[in-house]
Design a protein around this motif. Structure first.
Motif, PDB file in Angstrom:
ATOM      1  N   GLY A   1      57.628  39.942  42.746  1.00  0.00           N
ATOM      2  CA  GLY A   1      56.511  40.811  42.349  1.00  0.00           C
ATOM      3  C   GLY A   1      55.535  40.068  41.461  1.00  0.00           C
ATOM      4  O   GLY A   1      54.805  40.671  40.675  1.00  0.00           O
ATOM      5  N   LEU A   2      55.503  38.740  41.596  1.00  0.00           N
ATOM      6  CA  LEU A   2      54.614  37.892  40.775  1.00  0.00           C
ATOM      7  C   LEU A   2      53.154  38.315  40.882  1.00  0.00           C
ATOM      8  O   LEU A   2      52.406  38.255  39.907  1.00  0.00           O
ATOM      9  CB  LEU A   2      54.759  36.435  41.252  1.00  0.00           C
ATOM     10  CG  LEU A   2      53.817  35.431  40.600  1.00  0.00           C
ATOM     11  CD1 LEU A   2      54.285  35.100  39.196  1.00  0.00           C
ATOM     12  CD2 LEU A   2      53.711  34.157  41.430  1.00  0.00           C
ATOM     13  N   THR A   3      52.736  38.744  42.083  1.00  0.00           N
ATOM     14  CA  THR A   3      51.311  39.060  42.293  1.00  0.00           C
ATOM     15  C   THR A   3      50.935  40.435  41.747  1.00  0.00           C
ATOM     16  O   THR A   3      49.767  40.809  41.785  1.00  0.00           O
ATOM     17  CB  THR A   3      50.982  39.020  43.799  1.00  0.00           C
ATOM     18  OG1 THR A   3      51.869  39.925  44.467  1.00  0.00           O
ATOM     19  CG2 THR A   3      51.137  37.634  44.371  1.00  0.00           C
TER      20      THR A   3
ATOM     21  N   ALA B   1      54.786  36.218  33.927  1.00  0.00           N
ATOM     22  CA  ALA B   1      54.653  34.772  34.177  1.00  0.00           C
ATOM     23  C   ALA B   1      53.893  34.108  33.028  1.00  0.00           C
ATOM     24  O   ALA B   1      54.291  33.038  32.546  1.00  0.00           O
ATOM     25  CB  ALA B   1      53.925  34.548  35.500  1.00  0.00           C
ATOM     26  N   GLU B   2      52.820  34.747  32.555  1.00  0.00           N
ATOM     27  CA  GLU B   2      52.058  34.176  31.425  1.00  0.00           C
ATOM     28  C   GLU B   2      52.933  34.066  30.178  1.00  0.00           C
ATOM     29  O   GLU B   2      52.907  33.058  29.474  1.00  0.00           O
ATOM     30  CB  GLU B   2      50.840  35.049  31.120  1.00  0.00           C
ATOM     31  CG  GLU B   2      49.724  34.883  32.132  1.00  0.00           C
ATOM     32  CD  GLU B   2      48.578  35.860  31.913  1.00  0.00           C
ATOM     33  OE1 GLU B   2      47.484  35.580  32.405  1.00  0.00           O
ATOM     34  OE2 GLU B   2      48.776  36.915  31.261  1.00  0.00           O
TER      35      GLU B   2
ATOM     36  N   ASP C   1      44.865  37.368  43.271  1.00  0.00           N
ATOM     37  CA  ASP C   1      43.811  37.611  42.264  1.00  0.00           C
ATOM     38  C   ASP C   1      44.333  37.634  40.829  1.00  0.00           C
ATOM     39  O   ASP C   1      43.702  37.118  39.919  1.00  0.00           O
ATOM     40  CB  ASP C   1      43.131  38.977  42.510  1.00  0.00           C
ATOM     41  CG  ASP C   1      42.348  38.968  43.799  1.00  0.00           C
ATOM     42  OD1 ASP C   1      42.306  37.917  44.455  1.00  0.00           O
ATOM     43  OD2 ASP C   1      41.798  40.041  44.149  1.00  0.00           O
ATOM     44  N   ARG C   2      45.504  38.270  40.636  1.00  0.00           N
ATOM     45  CA  ARG C   2      45.996  38.434  39.259  1.00  0.00           C
ATOM     46  C   ARG C   2      46.605  37.140  38.701  1.00  0.00           C
ATOM     47  O   ARG C   2      46.861  37.055  37.502  1.00  0.00           O
ATOM     48  CB  ARG C   2      47.058  39.530  39.207  1.00  0.00           C
ATOM     49  CG  ARG C   2      46.536  40.933  39.514  1.00  0.00           C
ATOM     50  CD  ARG C   2      47.698  41.905  39.378  1.00  0.00           C
ATOM     51  NE  ARG C   2      47.322  43.296  39.529  1.00  0.00           N
ATOM     52  CZ  ARG C   2      47.680  44.049  40.572  1.00  0.00           C
ATOM     53  NH1 ARG C   2      48.383  43.538  41.568  1.00  0.00           N
ATOM     54  NH2 ARG C   2      47.339  45.316  40.621  1.00  0.00           N
TER      55      ARG C   2
ATOM     56  N   PHE D   1      46.403  30.933  36.595  1.00  0.00           N
ATOM     57  CA  PHE D   1      47.491  30.041  36.153  1.00  0.00           C
ATOM     58  C   PHE D   1      48.370  29.558  37.314  1.00  0.00           C
ATOM     59  O   PHE D   1      49.435  28.979  37.091  1.00  0.00           O
ATOM     60  CB  PHE D   1      48.351  30.701  35.060  1.00  0.00           C
ATOM     61  CG  PHE D   1      49.043  31.972  35.503  1.00  0.00           C
ATOM     62  CD1 PHE D   1      50.215  31.930  36.250  1.00  0.00           C
ATOM     63  CD2 PHE D   1      48.532  33.219  35.158  1.00  0.00           C
ATOM     64  CE1 PHE D   1      50.858  33.090  36.646  1.00  0.00           C
ATOM     65  CE2 PHE D   1      49.166  34.390  35.567  1.00  0.00           C
ATOM     66  CZ  PHE D   1      50.327  34.319  36.306  1.00  0.00           C
ATOM     67  N   SER D   2      47.913  29.772  38.554  1.00  0.00           N
ATOM     68  CA  SER D   2      48.794  29.474  39.690  1.00  0.00           C
ATOM     69  C   SER D   2      49.139  27.985  39.820  1.00  0.00           C
ATOM     70  O   SER D   2      50.163  27.633  40.403  1.00  0.00           O
ATOM     71  CB  SER D   2      48.204  30.008  40.992  1.00  0.00           C
ATOM     72  OG  SER D   2      46.973  29.406  41.232  1.00  0.00           O
ATOM     73  N   ASN D   3      48.326  27.119  39.197  1.00  0.00           N
ATOM     74  CA  ASN D   3      48.661  25.687  39.253  1.00  0.00           C
ATOM     75  C   ASN D   3      49.866  25.340  38.384  1.00  0.00           C
ATOM     76  O   ASN D   3      50.462  24.283  38.529  1.00  0.00           O
ATOM     77  CB  ASN D   3      47.473  24.835  38.766  1.00  0.00           C
ATOM     78  CG  ASN D   3      46.378  24.828  39.811  1.00  0.00           C
ATOM     79  OD1 ASN D   3      46.645  25.118  40.976  1.00  0.00           O
ATOM     80  ND2 ASN D   3      45.158  24.526  39.388  1.00  0.00           N
TER      81      ASN D   3
END
Ligand code: NAP
Length: 321
Positions: free
Chosen positions: A10-12, A20-21, A43-44, A48-50
């Motif tokens: 459910g990361l997205t 995650a942050e 989008d959310r 920070f996806s990198n």
């Protein structure tokens, strides 16, 4: 010291992105399970996806869950994935059960087989109480779910506890009440209100249609909720806790507060439309947070008024940019 690894399903979603942050801030190596989609749903998490590793998997597919856990070898697993919108659970009850109930069985079984020493958090919901026989609810209040979403969450809750008892896994359930943020979808009433109030202030809308203004909810900020989830998995022994504000506010109080933020009178813009009445309105769902406060020292940091202000402010800025 070795870096801790966490896997988030459910990361997205709203909570997954905040969690995650938080974990990145704490120095974790973060893995996110994301199901394939024909268009981007990042989008959310784009900002920070990198810094995280996205692994492809689906709660509907056992082998994908086993592969993801075997690859990530996580110390902590947070299951936040779900079909999370109650009205849809009435039109898609079987799919809701597949994701929200059986998906948890698949995940627990994958943990047992691939990483039995991982700590597991399951996102339970106050909807398991349905129409409770006591208010506020505690961790011992009877479950009486009144919609397919609540029924599926009740199954997942008890499976999580059963895997703890039968296999001695470190598994926990956090029974969260409604929690909100600027990342919440506009189909949910809190964000619908802050978003429409911002539109009205900017001349982009002239009416806010709502259902029962007297309905009361226990609302808190999603950032507070994800901090509680993390804290739960840091305890020596696994346990289940209610995560809530412990207070209720009515939809009318929310509307008044949101219109006050932009200097307008709510009565000039709000109309009541019976089409928005929720068919099975739960009565006085409010969580007792004594256990989580006493045992692990958590309580919400953000007040209701602060949450309304920050969401209206966000929507104003987003719509003006
Ligand atoms: P959300 O924004 O709706 O996010 C749900 C997440 O689940 C999305 O990332 C979605 O992915 C993912 N997902 C759905 N089906 C999946 C599948 N078959 N396989 C893999 N991933 C799947 O939910 P939320 O507000 O963050 O809530 C987090 C959890 O807390 C949920 O379990 C929810 O039921 C529970 N909860 C939330 C609240 C609340 O007030 N927010 C209150 C009580 C309990 P896509 O992006 O691909 O759709």
């Amino acid at each position: 010291m070795t870096t801790k690894k966490a896997l988030i399903t459910g990361l997205t979603g709203q909570d997954g992105s905040y969690l995650a942050e938080l974990l990145l801030d704490k120095g974790y190596e973060v893995f996110g399970l994301v199901r394939r989609s024909s268009s981007s749903n990042l989008d959310r998490i784009n900002h920070f996806s990198n810094n995280i590793q996205i692994l492809s998997g689906d709660l509907l597919d056992q082998s994908s869950l086993m592969d993801v856990i075997a690859e990530a070898q996580p110390d902590e697993i947070y299951n936040l994935a779900s079909q999370s919108y109650v009205p849809i659970s009435w039109t898609q009850p079987a799919l809701t059960a597949e994701y929200t109930a059986l998906g948890v069985s698949r995940l627990l079984e994958s943990i047992r087989r691939c990483k039995p020493n991982a700590r597991f958090y399951q996102a339970s919901s106050s909807e398991v109480f349905g129409q409770p026989d006591e208010s506020p609810q505690t961790e011992r209040t009877a479950f009486r779910p009144r919609n397919p979403y609540g029924v599926a969450k009740a199954y997942a809750h008890w499976m999580t506890i059963n895997y703890r008892q039968k296999y001695n896994l470190y598994t926990c359930c956090g029974i969260t009440y409604t929690h909100e943020s600027p990342r919440r979808g506009t189909e949910f009433v809190f964000r619908k209100i802050t978003h429409t109030v911002a539109q009205i202030k900017l001349g982009l809308a002239n009416e806010l249609k709502l259902g029962n203004l007297e309905a009361r909810r226990d609302w808190c900020y999603a950032k507070d909720a994800v901090y509680a989830m993390w804290l739960m998995l840091q305890q020596e022994q696994p346990n289940d806790y209610i995560i809530a504000s412990g207070e209720t506010y009515s939809v009318k109080e929310l509307v008044e507060c949101a219109f006050n933020c932009v200097g307008l009178n709510w009565e000039d813009y709000v109309s009541v439309d019976p089409a928005f009445y929720r068919p099975d309105e739960p009565v006085q769902l409010v969580g007792c947070i004594d256990k989580i406060k006493t045992e692990i020292g958590w309580q919400p940091e953000y007040s209701f008024n602060h949450l309304v202000e920050l969401m209206v402010d966000y929507d104003l800025k987003k719509l003006s940019s």
